[in-house]
Design a protein around this motif. Structure first.
Motif, PDB file in Angstrom:
ATOM      1  N   PRO A   1     -24.130 -12.609  19.631  1.00 36.15           N
ATOM      2  CA  PRO A   1     -24.355 -14.074  19.709  1.00 36.15           C
ATOM      3  C   PRO A   1     -24.853 -14.537  21.073  1.00 36.15           C
ATOM      4  O   PRO A   1     -25.617 -15.503  21.162  1.00 36.15           O
ATOM      5  CB  PRO A   1     -22.968 -14.662  19.416  1.00 36.15           C
ATOM      6  N   THR A   2     -24.456 -13.807  22.131  1.00 36.99           N
ATOM      7  CA  THR A   2     -24.844 -14.209  23.485  1.00 36.99           C
ATOM      8  C   THR A   2     -26.359 -14.210  23.669  1.00 36.99           C
ATOM      9  O   THR A   2     -26.888 -14.986  24.452  1.00 36.99           O
ATOM     10  CB  THR A   2     -24.196 -13.251  24.512  1.00 36.99           C
ATOM     11  N   ILE A   3     -27.053 -13.333  22.947  1.00 30.02           N
ATOM     12  CA  ILE A   3     -28.510 -13.256  23.147  1.00 30.02           C
ATOM     13  C   ILE A   3     -29.268 -14.303  22.334  1.00 30.02           C
ATOM     14  O   ILE A   3     -30.458 -14.468  22.492  1.00 30.02           O
ATOM     15  CB  ILE A   3     -29.078 -11.838  22.849  1.00 30.02           C
TER      16      ILE A   3
ATOM     17  N   SER B   1     -30.471 -22.339  18.392  1.00 37.58           N
ATOM     18  CA  SER B   1     -30.318 -21.602  17.124  1.00 37.58           C
ATOM     19  C   SER B   1     -28.851 -21.589  16.713  1.00 37.58           C
ATOM     20  O   SER B   1     -28.518 -21.828  15.546  1.00 37.58           O
ATOM     21  CB  SER B   1     -30.784 -20.150  17.273  1.00 37.58           C
ATOM     22  N   VAL B   2     -27.987 -21.307  17.682  1.00 45.96           N
ATOM     23  CA  VAL B   2     -26.550 -21.277  17.382  1.00 45.96           C
ATOM     24  C   VAL B   2     -26.098 -22.641  16.867  1.00 45.96           C
ATOM     25  O   VAL B   2     -25.367 -22.750  15.883  1.00 45.96           O
ATOM     26  CB  VAL B   2     -25.743 -20.878  18.652  1.00 45.96           C
TER      27      VAL B   2
ATOM     28  N   ALA C   1     -14.887 -24.203  19.334  1.00 48.06           N
ATOM     29  CA  ALA C   1     -14.787 -22.921  18.617  1.00 48.06           C
ATOM     30  C   ALA C   1     -16.147 -22.221  18.592  1.00 48.06           C
ATOM     31  O   ALA C   1     -16.230 -20.988  18.726  1.00 48.06           O
ATOM     32  CB  ALA C   1     -14.287 -23.165  17.194  1.00 48.06           C
ATOM     33  N   VAL C   2     -17.215 -22.992  18.440  1.00 47.78           N
ATOM     34  CA  VAL C   2     -18.562 -22.395  18.454  1.00 47.78           C
ATOM     35  C   VAL C   2     -18.842 -21.804  19.834  1.00 47.78           C
ATOM     36  O   VAL C   2     -19.364 -20.688  19.965  1.00 47.78           O
ATOM     37  CB  VAL C   2     -19.645 -23.449  18.098  1.00 47.78           C
ATOM     38  N   GLN C   3     -18.457 -22.543  20.874  1.00 48.67           N
ATOM     39  CA  GLN C   3     -18.665 -22.056  22.239  1.00 48.67           C
ATOM     40  C   GLN C   3     -17.912 -20.731  22.455  1.00 48.67           C
ATOM     41  O   GLN C   3     -18.428 -19.797  23.052  1.00 48.67           O
ATOM     42  CB  GLN C   3     -18.176 -23.127  23.238  1.00 48.67           C
ATOM     43  N   VAL C   4     -16.694 -20.649  21.911  1.00 54.15           N
ATOM     44  CA  VAL C   4     -15.892 -19.422  22.033  1.00 54.15           C
ATOM     45  C   VAL C   4     -16.611 -18.277  21.307  1.00 54.15           C
ATOM     46  O   VAL C   4     -16.765 -17.176  21.843  1.00 54.15           O
ATOM     47  CB  VAL C   4     -14.466 -19.647  21.461  1.00 54.15           C
ATOM     48  N   TRP C   5     -17.066 -18.545  20.085  1.00 51.49           N
ATOM     49  CA  TRP C   5     -17.786 -17.523  19.294  1.00 51.49           C
ATOM     50  C   TRP C   5     -19.037 -17.056  20.052  1.00 51.49           C
ATOM     51  O   TRP C   5     -19.359 -15.874  20.080  1.00 51.49           O
ATOM     52  CB  TRP C   5     -18.179 -18.134  17.946  1.00 51.49           C
ATOM     53  N   PHE C   6     -19.698 -18.011  20.674  1.00 51.81           N
ATOM     54  CA  PHE C   6     -20.977 -17.758  21.346  1.00 51.81           C
ATOM     55  C   PHE C   6     -20.801 -16.844  22.565  1.00 51.81           C
ATOM     56  O   PHE C   6     -21.614 -15.958  22.822  1.00 51.81           O
ATOM     57  CB  PHE C   6     -21.523 -19.132  21.771  1.00 51.81           C
TER      58      PHE C   6
END
Lengths: 416, 288
Positions: free
Chosen positions: B108-110, B115-116, B160-165
């Protein structure tokens, strides 16, 4: 000697760099071989196809001009267009929303004065006033939009519903849709919903067209009866589940889908969404209605209109004559009719013949007593946002008076 | 060995870039924060401390954005650090499976933030979104929510999205820290009869603490400056419930065209981040 060689090399490289830069700028303006390239920027992604065709036609008629069209999402356009247009590199022809964006562009001196241009005669003079300032025509509104709910005519006929002319009737209509298993109103609360439905919801609660000017001057407040009543009515619609579940998480595309799938009776956006609904469900018959929030005898207005998609020429452009030529082309009857019929938009251009069913069936709204989109008369983007936020707050469950009070706190920050 | 004073010449390019891209904009922001510049015209007046006074006495949205920012930061720092540490502990060995899973978590980092944001906006959609649909399918309808439309939970949904990202990114830092711990220490702990929890507390944690400090410091600053996800997902709504300082400053400057005021907000924002960074640096030093 070595130092001398280095110096020569630096001088040569500097010249090469500058030459490359200047060649690049020539290329960007498209001035090679006497050909001029103009940039046209706007926010109507759904109109790309018809604009592509019109641009091809324009280029055939004007072989020395090419048009580079760039489309931005409308939200992004509202926040970034001014910055991009300012240096004159893009947007020889650009579009503007009426209201706050037009005022900002005017303040920044981004728009060329178009007063006296011959093509203005092609437009209905009464419908292009939103692009005027101090008697000068800086932008020409192209579209005439009705910012009020779109409804499913077939479904209404099936259920025996007539668009009502008072608040009690509007509630009863919603109840009937709900009882029959339909979502009465598809409300795009995550983006444009509050900013659109507020106009028809408040038009008769505050019939004074200067109401938002007075708000910004401190002569009226959001805690006054007209706005608290509007918020209370929004809350009533939400509390009675007349909006779809979790409406504040639904974007316009999602709400359009609910409408096109015939799960909802109405879509709380405007006539500009009709083409998208028809694209997804060509068999649907659509109409326009506006919630009347007072009794029938108190109602002053029947609906809301906006003249928008205002065409302007960049005052920093190097290609002003070509830019004006493009606007003139768009204002010609044949081209305007093509645009109107293929996009499902009424236009401000004179004597057009509308062929599409939606345009024909909604043309009678031009004769009705509609009011200019009140939200566009709020000149401060902060106040505009606070007003919309108070609607989101009551739909989210907040007490209308408290929501109005919090929004007024923001207004107070800007009232001298 | 005798480089002489000419060695300082090599600092000049870096210094010029630093002056151009950090010192000059910072001083400009400070300068404009004392003006009423609109960012569109060349005219402005000096208004003294008026912008700062307005922020602290009249601006209810600034306070709201600041509180939202703190909530966002706390959620992200706690969960991102916790998840990345737990995953790192499970994936420290360089086995094929571990390497594959590390790459998977890093993926996910890339991706680009936009997009995320689009992916998650659709996943969170209350009517068409995958999350509520899956909860429905699993007979967990009572857990379905209006993830980014409910003002009470929207900020946590985006957190939560930021954590996933970014968890995968922090996981790599923890793995590097864990792989640097000498194996002998674990053997000694085993011989002494330490259980898993005691081994973690007495061996792993003290030695991975410098990596943890870096992760916490980085995550704190990163979450305080989060802009892209919120801008693309909710633009601060509904009813300012996801407005954070970065989005507020953007709106003030580019929607309201109050550049002077936005500059004052930026200066305060910069001071807040500087205080946090300073505190983190102190923590880092105390652990070293």
């Amino acid at each position: 000697m070595k130092l001398k060689n280095y110096l020569i090399m630096i001088v040569v490289l500097t010249f090469v760099f500058l030459a490359a830069c200047s060649a690049g700028s020539d290329e960007a303006s498209g001035s090679g071989d006497g050909e001029k390239e103009i940039s046209f920027i706007h926010w109507r992604g759904e109109d790309k196809e018809v604009f592509d065709e019109l641009i091809t036609k324009f280029e055939e008629e004007n072989p020395d001009i090419t048009v580079e069209m760039t489309i931005y999402p409308s939200e992004q356009y509202q926040s970034t267009a001014q910055t991009q247009i300012r240096d004159g590199e893009v947007g020889d022809v650009f579009t503007s929303f009426p209201g706050a964006q037009f005022k900002i562009m005017d303040k920044a001196g981004l728009m060329e004065d178009l007063s006296g241009e011959g093509f203005l005669d092609n437009f209905n003079k009464d419908l292009i006033e939103a692009g005027q300032k101090d008697g000068k025509q800086f932008a020409v509104p192209y579209q005439l939009v009705f910012n009020q709910p779109v409804y499913n005519k077939g479904l209404f006929e099936e259920l025996g519903i007539e668009p009502p002319n008072d608040w009690e009737g509007f509630l009863a209509m919603n109840e009937k849709l709900k009882e029959n298993g339909y979502t009465p109103i598809a409300f795009p609360g995550a983006d444009i919903g509050a900013g659109q439905l507020m106009n028809s919801m408040m038009m008769n609660n505050a019939p004074d067209e200067e109401i938002f000017t007075k708000l910004e001057n401190g002569e009226t407040k959001l805690t006054d009866e007209w706005w608290v009543k509007t918020l209370t009515q929004f809350k009533e619609l939400a509390d009675k589940d007349y909006f779809q579940k979790d409406s504040l998480g639904t974007k316009h595309d999602g709400a359009i889908a609910l409408m096109a799938q015939e799960k909802a009776g109405m879509l709380a956006s405007g006539s500009y969404a009709m083409a998208s609904i028809k694209e997804q469900n060509p068999d649907m018959e659509l109409g326009l209605l506006a919630p009347i929030t007072v009794s029938a005898d108190e109602a002053e207005y029947e609906g809301i209109h906006t003249t928008t998609f205002m065409l302007a020429v960049n005052s920093n452009s190097d290609s002003k004559p070509e830019a004006k030529k493009f606007i003139e082309f768009l204002s010609q009857k044949e081209n305007a009719e093509k645009y109107a019929n293929e996009t499902g938009q009424h236009l401000t251009v004179n004597d057009l013949e509308y062929e599409s069913e939606e345009l024909k069936s909604t043309a009678h709204w031009m004769e009705k007593n509609t009011r200019f989109h009140p939200r566009y008369l709020i000149s401060s983007a902060d106040i505009q946002k606070a007003v919309e936020a108070s609607i989101q707050a009551v739909i989210g469950g907040q007490d209308p008076e408290q929501a109005a009070k919090e929004a007024q706190q923001v207004v107070d920050q800007f009232v001298e | 060995m005798k480089a002489g004073k000419s060695i300082y010449l090599f600092l000049i390019p870096g210094l010029i870039l630093y002056l151009m891209f950090f010192i000059y904009p910072t001083l400009s922001a400070l300068f404009y924060s004392f003006t009423n510049w609109d960012g569109l015209t060349a005219d402005f007046d000096f208004v003294g401390m008026a912008n700062y006074v307005e922020i602290f006495t009249k601006d209810s949205i600034f306070k709201k954005a600041f509180v939202n920012n703190l909530e966002f930061m706390l959620f992200v720092v706690i969960f991102q650090t916790l998840f990345s540490l737990v995953f790192a502990l499970m994936l420290t060995k360089n086995s094929t499976a571990s390497i594959f899973l590390r790459a998977l978590y890093f993926f996910p980092t890339i991706l680009s933030s936009v997009s995320v944001a689009f992916i998650w906006t659709y996943m969170y959609d209350p009517n068409l979104g995958l999350i509520n649909k899956l909860l429905d399918l699993a007979n967990l309808e009572f857990l379905t929510m209006n993830w980014i439309g409910d003002g009470d939970i929207a900020i946590y949904s985006i957190s939560a999205v930021q954590v996933w990202f970014h968890t995968g990114q922090m996981l790599i830092i923890f793995v590097a820290g864990l792989q640097g711990i000498p194996k002998d220490l674990y053997e000694v702990a085993k011989m002494e009869g330490a259980n898993k929890w005691q081994t973690f507390r007495k061996v792993t944690w003290p030695l991975v603490a410098p990596a943890a400090t870096i992760v916490v410091a980085y995550t704190t600053i990163q979450s305080f400056k989060a802009f892209d996800l919120i801008f693309a997902m909710t633009r601060g709504g509904p009813n300012y419930s996801t407005e954070i300082l970065a989005t507020l400053i953007y709106n003030t400057a580019f929607r309201s065209y109050r550049f002077g005021y936005a500059s004052a907000e930026s200066v305060i924002f910069m001071i807040v981040i500087a205080i946090i960074t300073f505190t983190q640096m102190r923590l880092l030093r105390s652990r070293a």
